[in-house]
Design a protein around this motif. Sequence first.
Motif, PDB file in Angstrom:
ATOM      1  N   GLY A 392       0.818  -1.204   0.000  1.00 19.61           N
ATOM      2  CA  GLY A 392       0.000   0.000   0.000  1.00 19.61           C
ATOM      3  C   GLY A 392       0.856   1.259   0.000  1.00 19.61           C
ATOM      4  N   THR A 393       0.231   2.366   0.358  1.00 22.15           N
ATOM      5  CA  THR A 393       0.918   3.659   0.379  1.00 22.15           C
ATOM      6  C   THR A 393       1.794   3.766   1.609  1.00 22.15           C
ATOM      7  N   ALA A 394       3.013   4.191   1.417  1.00 25.02           N
ATOM      8  CA  ALA A 394       3.933   4.334   2.551  1.00 25.02           C
ATOM      9  C   ALA A 394       3.336   5.266   3.588  1.00 25.02           C
ATOM     10  N   GLY A 395       3.502   4.883   4.842  1.00 24.08           N
ATOM     11  CA  GLY A 395       2.992   5.709   5.923  1.00 24.08           C
ATOM     12  C   GLY A 395       1.571   5.388   6.338  1.00 24.08           C
ATOM     13  N   THR A 396       0.862   4.525   5.577  1.00 26.22           N
ATOM     14  CA  THR A 396      -0.496   4.157   5.966  1.00 26.22           C
ATOM     15  C   THR A 396      -0.456   3.290   7.219  1.00 26.22           C
ATOM     16  N   PRO A 397      -1.086   3.720   8.293  1.00 26.03           N
ATOM     17  CA  PRO A 397      -0.983   2.943   9.537  1.00 26.03           C
ATOM     18  C   PRO A 397      -1.724   1.608   9.423  1.00 26.03           C
ATOM     19  N   ALA A 398      -1.170   0.598  10.033  1.00 29.17           N
ATOM     20  CA  ALA A 398      -1.826  -0.711  10.063  1.00 29.17           C
ATOM     21  C   ALA A 398      -2.994  -0.669  11.051  1.00 29.17           C
ATOM     22  N   PRO A 399      -4.069  -1.404  10.793  1.00 29.38           N
ATOM     23  CA  PRO A 399      -5.184  -1.445  11.745  1.00 29.38           C
ATOM     24  C   PRO A 399      -4.744  -2.128  13.042  1.00 29.38           C
ATOM     25  N   ARG A 400      -5.481  -1.866  14.112  1.00 30.83           N
ATOM     26  CA  ARG A 400      -5.129  -2.506  15.384  1.00 30.83           C
ATOM     27  C   ARG A 400      -5.361  -4.013  15.299  1.00 30.83           C
ATOM     28  N   ARG A 401      -6.535  -4.401  14.750  1.00 28.38           N
ATOM     29  CA  ARG A 401      -6.835  -5.816  14.580  1.00 28.38           C
ATOM     30  C   ARG A 401      -6.750  -6.179  13.105  1.00 28.38           C
ATOM     31  N   THR A 402      -6.315  -7.398  12.835  1.00 30.55           N
ATOM     32  CA  THR A 402      -6.215  -7.870  11.455  1.00 30.55           C
ATOM     33  C   THR A 402      -7.593  -7.836  10.792  1.00 30.55           C
ATOM     34  N   ARG A 403      -7.608  -7.434   9.514  1.00 31.34           N
ATOM     35  CA  ARG A 403      -8.860  -7.343   8.767  1.00 31.34           C
ATOM     36  C   ARG A 403      -8.858  -8.314   7.598  1.00 31.34           C
ATOM     37  N   ILE A 404     -10.021  -8.880   7.328  1.00 30.04           N
ATOM     38  CA  ILE A 404     -10.238  -9.717   6.143  1.00 30.04           C
ATOM     39  C   ILE A 404     -11.199  -8.952   5.249  1.00 30.04           C
ATOM     40  N   VAL A 405     -10.705  -8.451   4.139  1.00 30.53           N
ATOM     41  CA  VAL A 405     -11.501  -7.603   3.253  1.00 30.53           C
ATOM     42  C   VAL A 405     -11.903  -8.421   2.031  1.00 30.53           C
ATOM     43  N   PHE A 406     -13.197  -8.427   1.728  1.00 28.47           N
ATOM     44  CA  PHE A 406     -13.696  -9.269   0.639  1.00 28.47           C
ATOM     45  C   PHE A 406     -14.900  -8.625  -0.023  1.00 28.47           C
ATOM     46  N   ALA A 407     -15.209  -9.079  -1.227  1.00 29.70           N
ATOM     47  CA  ALA A 407     -16.356  -8.552  -1.967  1.00 29.70           C
ATOM     48  C   ALA A 407     -17.633  -9.247  -1.512  1.00 29.70           C
ATOM     49  N   PRO A 408     -18.767  -8.532  -1.461  1.00 28.65           N
ATOM     50  CA  PRO A 408     -20.049  -9.181  -1.167  1.00 28.65           C
ATOM     51  C   PRO A 408     -20.281 -10.354  -2.121  1.00 28.65           C
ATOM     52  N   GLY A 409     -20.807 -11.430  -1.585  1.00 26.68           N
ATOM     53  CA  GLY A 409     -20.995 -12.646  -2.362  1.00 26.68           C
ATOM     54  C   GLY A 409     -19.932 -13.686  -2.052  1.00 26.68           C
ATOM     55  N   GLN A 410     -18.874 -13.272  -1.340  1.00 26.45           N
ATOM     56  CA  GLN A 410     -17.807 -14.200  -0.958  1.00 26.45           C
ATOM     57  C   GLN A 410     -17.847 -14.529   0.533  1.00 26.45           C
ATOM     58  N   GLU A 411     -19.024 -14.417   1.127  1.00 25.42           N
ATOM     59  CA  GLU A 411     -19.130 -14.596   2.574  1.00 25.42           C
ATOM     60  C   GLU A 411     -18.667 -15.972   3.049  1.00 25.42           C
ATOM     61  N   ARG A 412     -19.011 -17.019   2.298  1.00 27.09           N
ATOM     62  CA  ARG A 412     -18.645 -18.367   2.749  1.00 27.09           C
ATOM     63  C   ARG A 412     -17.136 -18.588   2.658  1.00 27.09           C
ATOM     64  N   ARG A 413     -16.502 -18.088   1.597  1.00 30.86           N
ATOM     65  CA  ARG A 413     -15.046 -18.177   1.515  1.00 30.86           C
ATOM     66  C   ARG A 413     -14.392 -17.378   2.643  1.00 30.86           C
ATOM     67  N   ALA A 414     -14.896 -16.168   2.858  1.00 34.92           N
ATOM     68  CA  ALA A 414     -14.327 -15.313   3.899  1.00 34.92           C
ATOM     69  C   ALA A 414     -14.495 -15.944   5.278  1.00 34.92           C
ATOM     70  N   ALA A 415     -15.630 -16.593   5.510  1.00 36.70           N
ATOM     71  CA  ALA A 415     -15.861 -17.231   6.807  1.00 36.70           C
ATOM     72  C   ALA A 415     -14.876 -18.371   7.031  1.00 36.70           C
ATOM     73  N   SER A 416     -14.553 -19.116   5.977  1.00 41.93           N
ATOM     74  CA  SER A 416     -13.577 -20.197   6.117  1.00 41.93           C
ATOM     75  C   SER A 416     -12.188 -19.635   6.405  1.00 41.93           C
ATOM     76  N   LEU A 417     -11.834 -18.527   5.756  1.00 38.15           N
ATOM     77  CA  LEU A 417     -10.553 -17.880   6.044  1.00 38.15           C
ATOM     78  C   LEU A 417     -10.540 -17.347   7.472  1.00 38.15           C
ATOM     79  N   ALA A 418     -11.656 -16.780   7.912  1.00 41.03           N
ATOM     80  CA  ALA A 418     -11.733 -16.226   9.261  1.00 41.03           C
ATOM     81  C   ALA A 418     -11.572 -17.309  10.327  1.00 41.03           C
ATOM     82  N   ALA A 419     -11.974 -18.546  10.009  1.00 37.87           N
ATOM     83  CA  ALA A 419     -11.782 -19.643  10.962  1.00 37.87           C
ATOM     84  C   ALA A 419     -10.297 -19.883  11.209  1.00 37.87           C
ATOM     85  N   ALA A 420      -9.472 -19.649  10.187  1.00 36.73           N
ATOM     86  CA  ALA A 420      -8.024 -19.803  10.340  1.00 36.73           C
ATOM     87  C   ALA A 420      -7.382 -18.582  10.988  1.00 36.73           C
TER      88      ALA A 420
END
Length: 473
Positions: A392-420
């Motif tokens: 990303g852009t230099a200097g952009t602060p990292a979020p406090r908690r890890t984020r999983i960013v995904f497109a709507p319609g990918q909820e089941r894939r994202a949920a499986s990743l979130a389990a890990a």
Amino acid sequence: MSVFPRARLRRALVSGAVCAGLAAGTLGLTQGGSRLPVALAVPRTDVFAAADRRPADGPGTTYLLAGLDSRSVLTKQQRRRLHVGNDACDCTDVLMLLHVSADGDRVSTVSLPRDSYVRFAYRTGHVQQSRAARPEAGKINSAHRLGGAALTVRTVEQATGVRVDHYLEADFATFVDAVNRIDGVTVCTAKPLHDANAGLDLPAGTHDLDGRHALQYVRARHIPPSGDLGRVRRQQRMLAELADTFADRGLLDDPAALARTAGDVLGTLRADEELTTGDLVALGRALRRSGSAGTEFATVPIADFDHAVPGWGSTLVWDAERAERLFAALREDRPLTDGEAYALPGPGTPVGWDPADIRVRVATASSRSEQAARLEQDLRAQGFDVRPPRYGTAGTPAPRRTRIVFAPGQERRAASLAAALPDARLRPTEGHPGVIEVRPGRDGARVVPVVHDRSSVEGAPATGDTLDCDHNG
């Protein structure tokens, strides 16, 4: 193919049978295990007379609960209003084994998906008219069409090795009436539920449903998680809440109310000729004694969700080893939730989507960090399809908690990743590309083992107190 509402059967069956049993016992209607009195008589069907090579009898009592897709008594207007369509298959779209433990402290229910591929258990010496008329194997729900309740019982016994002590059956026409007679049912959902095919349109929250709307809820298949397993689990949640509702109303402690409910609901069912008031008393006492924590629900594990068979289309093939362990627990009168009856195919948290089919990219602020490299390595070790990182852009602060960013319609894939990534937050984002993005947080990104097992995500054993609205509302 239309779908029979499993919760309708369950509720009409379990609540009706429970109420009947308690009422019979409380009102002194049981005399040494006599048959049902006239006041509580139900239509009978002889399902055991022609049976041979039956499984051995074991401790406890097992019921086969069947839901029949029959609409012959519904008018065209009723079919439209209930969203059930016009084509009935005369098949059992619901089959469940309900086992009452010998000590009466536990009630275990195992659902058998309607598209399960099994061999039909025709009688010994039965002359087949033709392979088309009497196929050797097919979907388990077609046993009723091929040979009625008797063939259904024999086929279930052959497939599971579990001896069926009693048989109870209901159909479409009785569901709405049965639910209305018990003053409706409660369901809860964290997300809106909409299924045009079933006529279902529920906003998020807790809802009291009458018979018509309950029918729509239990028939819905096109709401996530879609398919039979998700539908079965929703129906199990409804039943768990129903048990709590009955307890809250004091119904289980009111003999007069039990008698009225038993008379109302049992009159809508068909039962085997051997069913006695003593059997219903035992079932009722078990449900009253066990409470929601002592009721268990599970679905037979599936190895292949799309086994194509000529003439039958897509079928479900059971995981033979794991299914046998589950059925052995019923035969041996053991709990389903003891860790032995329902084994996972490997170590880790079950996920419903294959990690190999989930594209993941780790995104960092400006350069490849040690944390990002370790995260990529750990995710690859769990089988995820990890793509080259994005900076990303230099200097952009990292979020406090890890984020999983995904497109709507990918909820089941994202949920499986979130389990890990159990410490991460899910962030659906409009316009996001197909690759799911993990943005490591300042608090770190812990990766835990996962195992792809779609059956366990929606079908693993669960107790009633973890399925009701108090737990999931």
